[in-house]
Design a protein around this motif. Structure first.
Motif, PDB file in Angstrom:
ATOM      1  N   LEU A  40       0.829  -1.207   0.000  1.00  0.00           N
ATOM      2  CA  LEU A  40       0.000   0.000   0.000  1.00  0.00           C
ATOM      3  C   LEU A  40       0.865   1.259   0.000  1.00  0.00           C
ATOM      4  N   VAL A  41       1.923   1.249   0.797  1.00  0.00           N
ATOM      5  CA  VAL A  41       2.821   2.407   0.865  1.00  0.00           C
ATOM      6  C   VAL A  41       3.498   2.615  -0.487  1.00  0.00           C
ATOM      7  N   THR A  42       3.933   1.533  -1.112  1.00  0.00           N
ATOM      8  CA  THR A  42       4.567   1.636  -2.424  1.00  0.00           C
ATOM      9  C   THR A  42       3.601   2.234  -3.440  1.00  0.00           C
ATOM     10  N   LEU A  68      -1.936   8.363   5.353  1.00  0.00           N
ATOM     11  CA  LEU A  68      -0.842   7.668   4.674  1.00  0.00           C
ATOM     12  C   LEU A  68      -0.132   8.595   3.694  1.00  0.00           C
ATOM     13  N   SER A  69      -0.886   9.238   2.817  1.00  0.00           N
ATOM     14  CA  SER A  69      -0.254  10.071   1.796  1.00  0.00           C
ATOM     15  C   SER A  69       0.230  11.407   2.358  1.00  0.00           C
ATOM     16  N   GLY A  70      -0.420  11.916   3.398  1.00  0.00           N
ATOM     17  CA  GLY A  70      -0.050  13.218   3.933  1.00  0.00           C
ATOM     18  C   GLY A  70       1.060  13.202   4.961  1.00  0.00           C
ATOM     19  N   GLU A  71       1.078  12.207   5.840  1.00  0.00           N
ATOM     20  CA  GLU A  71       2.033  12.208   6.952  1.00  0.00           C
ATOM     21  C   GLU A  71       3.110  11.141   6.843  1.00  0.00           C
ATOM     22  N   LEU A  75       7.724  10.846   4.935  1.00  0.00           N
ATOM     23  CA  LEU A  75       8.825  10.397   5.787  1.00  0.00           C
ATOM     24  C   LEU A  75       9.549   9.181   5.215  1.00  0.00           C
ATOM     25  N   LEU A  76       8.885   8.468   4.313  1.00  0.00           N
ATOM     26  CA  LEU A  76       9.441   7.225   3.777  1.00  0.00           C
ATOM     27  C   LEU A  76       9.996   7.366   2.362  1.00  0.00           C
ATOM     28  N   VAL A 105       8.630   2.169  10.315  1.00  0.00           N
ATOM     29  CA  VAL A 105      10.039   2.317  10.665  1.00  0.00           C
ATOM     30  C   VAL A 105      10.356   3.747  11.076  1.00  0.00           C
ATOM     31  N   VAL A 106       9.783   4.717  10.394  1.00  0.00           N
ATOM     32  CA  VAL A 106      10.101   6.112  10.675  1.00  0.00           C
ATOM     33  C   VAL A 106       9.548   6.587  12.005  1.00  0.00           C
ATOM     34  N   LEU A 107       8.558   5.900  12.543  1.00  0.00           N
ATOM     35  CA  LEU A 107       7.958   6.302  13.810  1.00  0.00           C
ATOM     36  C   LEU A 107       8.617   5.658  15.014  1.00  0.00           C
TER      37      LEU A 107
END
Length: 139
Positions: A40-42, A68-71, A75-76, A105-107
């Motif tokens: 989903l992130v990809t 997901l798309s805004g925050e 970061l990823l 991972v970023v959090l």
């Protein structure tokens, strides 16, 4: 599980992960959902309208897609893959099922940052607190 219940489980776990940043679930579920969320992130990293609609269709939640798309995606951007991390927690009290925490991972605070804090505190030395002397009282 049949296909529809499995998809509903993944959807609800993914939405919870996106809203809260981390979820606690069984190890098997965390391993299964981790790859699903990474895909989903990809998809969301492309940033076009079609990818946004694909993510909304998978999640059934515009709020989760917005987060997901805004925050999370900004970061990823420097990572190619591996957007989630699984931290093993130990057995569940009731039935002994192995539990895990699934996070982005970023959090997760990195161990290097924690080590730097420890080094800074050790360089300054322990703080000495002066105690006030207490006079004995006659009873």
């Amino acid at each position: 599980r049949d296909r529809s219940s499995r998809q509903a489980l993944f959807r609800s776990l993914a939405v919870s992960l996106l809203k809260n940043g981390a979820i606690e679930t069984t190890l098997a579920r965390a391993k299964a959902v981790s790859g699903w969320v990474d895909k989903l992130v990809t998809t969301a990293r492309k940033g076009d309208l079609a990818s946004k609609r694909r993510v909304i269709a998978k999640l059934n939640s515009q709020e989760a897609e917005g987060r997901l798309s805004g925050e999370i995606v900004p970061l990823l951007l420097d990572r190619r893959s591996g957007f989630t991390i699984i931290i093993k927690l130990g057995p569940r009290r009731g039935d002994g099922a192995p539990m895990a925490k699934l996070e982005f991972v970023v959090l997760v605070p990195s161990k290097e940052k924690e080590r730097e804090k420890d080094r800074k505190q050790s360089k300054s030395g322990p703080k000495v607190v002066k105690s006030k002397s207490v006079k004995p009282t006659n009873v």
